[in-house]
Scaffold this motif. Structure first.
Motif, short mmCIF file in Angstrom:
data_model
loop_
_atom_site.label_atom_id
_atom_site.label_comp_id
_atom_site.label_asym_id
_atom_site.label_seq_id
_atom_site.Cartn_x
_atom_site.Cartn_y
_atom_site.Cartn_z
N HIS A 181 0.83 -1.21 0.00
CA HIS A 181 0.00 0.00 0.00
C HIS A 181 0.86 1.26 0.00
N TRP A 182 1.78 1.35 0.96
CA TRP A 182 2.61 2.55 1.07
C TRP A 182 3.64 2.61 -0.04
N GLY A 183 4.12 1.45 -0.50
CA GLY A 183 5.07 1.44 -1.60
C GLY A 183 4.44 1.97 -2.88
N HIS A 184 3.19 1.57 -3.14
CA HIS A 184 2.49 2.06 -4.33
C HIS A 184 2.27 3.57 -4.24
N ALA A 185 1.88 4.04 -3.05
CA ALA A 185 1.66 5.48 -2.87
C ALA A 185 2.96 6.26 -3.11
N ALA A 186 4.07 5.74 -2.58
CA ALA A 186 5.35 6.43 -2.74
C ALA A 186 5.80 6.43 -4.19
N LEU A 187 5.66 5.30 -4.87
CA LEU A 187 6.06 5.21 -6.27
C LEU A 187 5.19 6.09 -7.16
N THR A 188 3.89 6.16 -6.85
CA THR A 188 2.99 7.03 -7.62
C THR A 188 3.43 8.48 -7.50
N HIS A 189 3.77 8.90 -6.29
CA HIS A 189 4.25 10.27 -6.07
C HIS A 189 5.57 10.50 -6.78
N LEU A 190 6.43 9.46 -6.80
CA LEU A 190 7.76 9.61 -7.37
C LEU A 190 7.75 9.66 -8.89
N ILE A 191 7.00 8.74 -9.53
CA ILE A 191 7.03 8.66 -10.99
C ILE A 191 5.80 9.30 -11.65
N GLY A 192 4.80 9.64 -10.84
CA GLY A 192 3.64 10.35 -11.37
C GLY A 192 2.64 9.50 -12.12
N SER A 193 2.71 8.17 -11.98
CA SER A 193 1.78 7.29 -12.69
C SER A 193 1.37 6.16 -11.77
N SER A 194 0.07 6.10 -11.46
CA SER A 194 -0.43 5.02 -10.60
C SER A 194 -0.32 3.66 -11.28
N ARG A 195 -0.51 3.63 -12.59
CA ARG A 195 -0.46 2.35 -13.31
C ARG A 195 0.94 1.76 -13.29
N TRP A 196 1.93 2.57 -13.62
CA TRP A 196 3.31 2.06 -13.60
C TRP A 196 3.74 1.72 -12.18
N ALA A 197 3.29 2.50 -11.24
CA ALA A 197 3.62 2.21 -9.83
C ALA A 197 3.05 0.86 -9.42
N LEU A 215 2.35 -1.75 -11.43
CA LEU A 215 3.07 -2.81 -12.12
C LEU A 215 4.44 -3.08 -11.49
N ILE A 216 5.02 -2.09 -10.86
CA ILE A 216 6.28 -2.27 -10.16
C ILE A 216 6.04 -2.84 -8.77
N THR A 217 5.00 -2.38 -8.12
CA THR A 217 4.72 -2.77 -6.74
C THR A 217 4.39 -4.25 -6.61
N ILE A 218 3.59 -4.79 -7.52
CA ILE A 218 3.11 -6.17 -7.39
C ILE A 218 4.25 -7.19 -7.35
N PRO A 219 5.19 -7.18 -8.32
CA PRO A 219 6.28 -8.17 -8.23
C PRO A 219 7.20 -7.95 -7.04
N LEU A 220 7.43 -6.67 -6.67
CA LEU A 220 8.27 -6.40 -5.50
C LEU A 220 7.60 -6.91 -4.23
N ALA A 221 6.29 -6.77 -4.14
CA ALA A 221 5.56 -7.28 -2.97
C ALA A 221 5.63 -8.80 -2.90
N ALA A 222 5.55 -9.46 -4.05
CA ALA A 222 5.64 -10.93 -4.08
C ALA A 222 7.00 -11.40 -3.60
N VAL A 223 8.04 -10.73 -4.05
CA VAL A 223 9.40 -11.09 -3.61
C VAL A 223 9.55 -10.85 -2.11
N LEU A 224 9.02 -9.73 -1.64
CA LEU A 224 9.11 -9.40 -0.21
C LEU A 224 8.39 -10.46 0.62
N TYR A 225 7.23 -10.91 0.14
CA TYR A 225 6.48 -11.94 0.86
C TYR A 225 7.28 -13.24 0.93
N ALA A 226 7.91 -13.62 -0.18
CA ALA A 226 8.71 -14.84 -0.20
C ALA A 226 9.85 -14.76 0.81
#
Length: 538
Positions: free
Chosen positions: A483-499, A501-512
């Motif tokens: 949740h917070w990673g997506h919000a931070a990435l959206t603010h950083l790159i200015g695109s919720s969609r790209w944020a 697409l980046i957040t989902i695989p990073l979250a999966a790796v973090l969970y593993a």
């Protein structure tokens, strides 16, 4: 349970999981495309889903229990060395279910008007029902062939034919809907569902070819005495009907959704539809109910992805446990059932946490032209946990021969769902969300009943810390980070969609990382996972 046995089991699960993931991803793609086609939208989804729910009920009556039933019977005979009898079961089932499927196809085609006008009260869905009707008979035939090869220990026929069917269906659905652009949502929905019939025919053709090339030639040990064909039919039905009951109850639950939504929305908005002036007409109320039902179906399409991965466990469990018990290997059956339940927990918890924390961004990414209803996805994600666990537990129960238990549990769940739907949907401030809460109550009830019954039949050491608290903690931490990673990435790159697409695989790796660090899986279990430990084949 030996390492080679575990590896073969998990490789089978992986094969089924990959094929199911491909199937559901393809399904998600075509649903996204047609939802965003001008003139289809939530209304088209409403007709599409309502028609498919009736089709699913008749499919459950005729064929859904076939693969598990045939695989159970065949695997038991193969384990005893009776290969000729296993093939005789297959031939008898093929004739039996072809006839049953033909009757159900005719019932759906000729009864379309009655079903649309008097059962679900959704005028306009008749063409969708008729377009789907031939595929019931075709699915019956394909299900028997798939069950036969599953019983022989091969998942290839099932996985390949299902992938082929879904690819053909996805392509043709998009083609037919685009070709019908400019017509009504009802006509486009019928065209979309006709693609299902064509795709099912392609799957049957592939399975027939596969059978001619891979039919076993050995007869094994003779069986004495040889049962009559009538006796075999009774045996097949005695196994397939109880297994099908669970799917029948699920299908009835979906029809209850459609029927209670149309009636509940009419009651909730009898004095005015939000955003529309004046008292609503019956046609306007019907159209609003169709729109809201379509909105609900969008979350179901997304939730099907994790459930598709999980269903692989249940599919492989039935013949595996049946074969192990027939050969007297009860400890192996206990070990595989417990480990499968753990894998379901490790899959369902993070999927639910991710869908809850990212529901809004996911809807805006996937449904840019119809993003309403993200909260339905969040509620459905919680229900998905119970659905996934119930799938796996049901696979164990069916493998143990307790085939009536899943249906009985679901029947209790449907009672809870009906009560919640009737109470909540008619409240204007709740409306369509009442159906989601009804599903949550349904599957929580059914899952609890099935788990209690499984533990009585097959005592397992399900330590709460390993099977619940640690996986829950890992999933919650991942959800917060997403949740917070997506919000931070959206603010950083200015695109919720790209944020996203980046957040989902990073979250999966973090969970593993969380799972491995917490010690939920032992080193030996990690080593046996396909693609991590040594590569093995079935």
């Amino acid at each position: 349970m030996s390492k080679s046995s575990t590896s073969r089991f998990l490789t089978g699960v992986l094969t089924m999981a990959v094929s199911q993931l491909i199937i559901k991803l393809a399904g998600l793609v075509y649903r996204l495309v047609i939802t965003n086609v001008p003139g289809f939208g939530d209304v088209g989804n409403g007709f599409y889903t309502a028609g498919f729910q009736i089709y699913t009920l008749l499919l459950s009556l005729s064929s859904v229990g076939i693969p598990n039933a045939i695989s159970k019977l065949v695997s038991a005979q193969v384990a005893l060395g009776h290969r000729a009898e296993a093939h005789r079961i297959f031939r008898t089932a093929l004739v039996l279910f072809f006839g049953i499927g033909l009757v159900c196809s005719g019932a759906l085609f000729f009864g379309a008007d009655f079903i649309a006008l008097y059962i679900i009260k959704m005028d306009g869905v008749q063409g969708t029902l008729q377009a789907l009707s031939p595929s019931i008979m075709l699915v019956c035939v394909s299900s028997v062939i798939r069950g036969y090869f599953l019983g022989l220990g091969s998942v290839t026929a099932t996985s390949r034919s299902q992938v082929l069917e879904q690819i053909v269906k996805s392509v043709l659905t998009i083609v037919f809907v685009l070709a019908l652009t400019g017509t009504s949502a009802q006509v486009m929905s019928a065209g979309a569902n006709f693609a299902t019939t064509v795709a099912t025919g392609a799957s049957v053709a592939y399975l027939a070819l596969y059978y001619t090339r891979h039919r076993p030639t050995g007869v094994g040990k003779p069986m004495e005495p040889i049962p009559s064909r009538r006796s075999l039919c009774r045996t097949i039905l005695s196994v397939s009907i109880p297994i099908s009951l669970g799917s029948i109850v699920i299908a009835i639950g979906r029809i209850i959704d459609t029927a209670t939504i149309t009636r509940g929305i009419a009651a909730a908005y009898a004095h005015g539809i939000p955003g529309q002036p004046g008292l609503p007409t019956p046609e306007a109320l019907n159209q609003e109910a169709v729109r809201l039902a379509g909105m609900l179906s969008k979350s179901d399409t997304i939730l099907n992805l994790p459930l598709a991965l999980n269903i692989a466990l249940a599919t492989v469990l039935v013949p595996t446990l049946s074969g192990a018990l027939a050969a007297g290997r009860r400890r192996e059956a206990e070990s595989k059932a417990a480990f499968s339940l753990l894998l379901s927990v490790l899959l369902a918890f993070p999927c639910a946490a991710g869908l809850i924390s990212l529901a809004g961004p996911i809807y805006h990414l996937l449904y840019p032209n119809a993003p309403q209803g993200a909260s339905l996805l969040a509620i459905g994600a919680v229900a998905m946990i119970f659905m996934a666990l119930e799938q796996t537990i049901n696979g164990s129960l069916q493998g143990l021969g307790l085939v009536f238990v899943p249906a009985q549990a679901l029947l209790c769940g449907i009672g809870v769902k009906l009560a919640l739907n009737l109470t909540l949907i008619r409240l204007p401030q709740v409306n369509i969300y009442g159906a989601s809460f009804g599903s949550l109550g349904c599957y929580a009830t059914a899952c609890t009943i099935c788990l209690v019954r499984l533990l009585k039949a097959l005592p397992m050491n399900l330590a709460p810390k390993r099977y619940f608290w640690k996986p829950l903690a890992c999933a919650v931490l991942m959800g917060i980070a997403a949740h917070w990673g997506h919000a931070a990435l959206t603010h950083l790159i200015g695109s919720s969609r790209w944020a996203l697409l980046i957040t989902i695989p990073l979250a999966a790796v973090l969970y593993a990382v969380f799972v491995l660090a917490s010690g939920i899986l032992t080193k030996a279990e990690v080593a046996q996972l396909p693609l991590i430990g040594r590569k093995k084949t079935l």
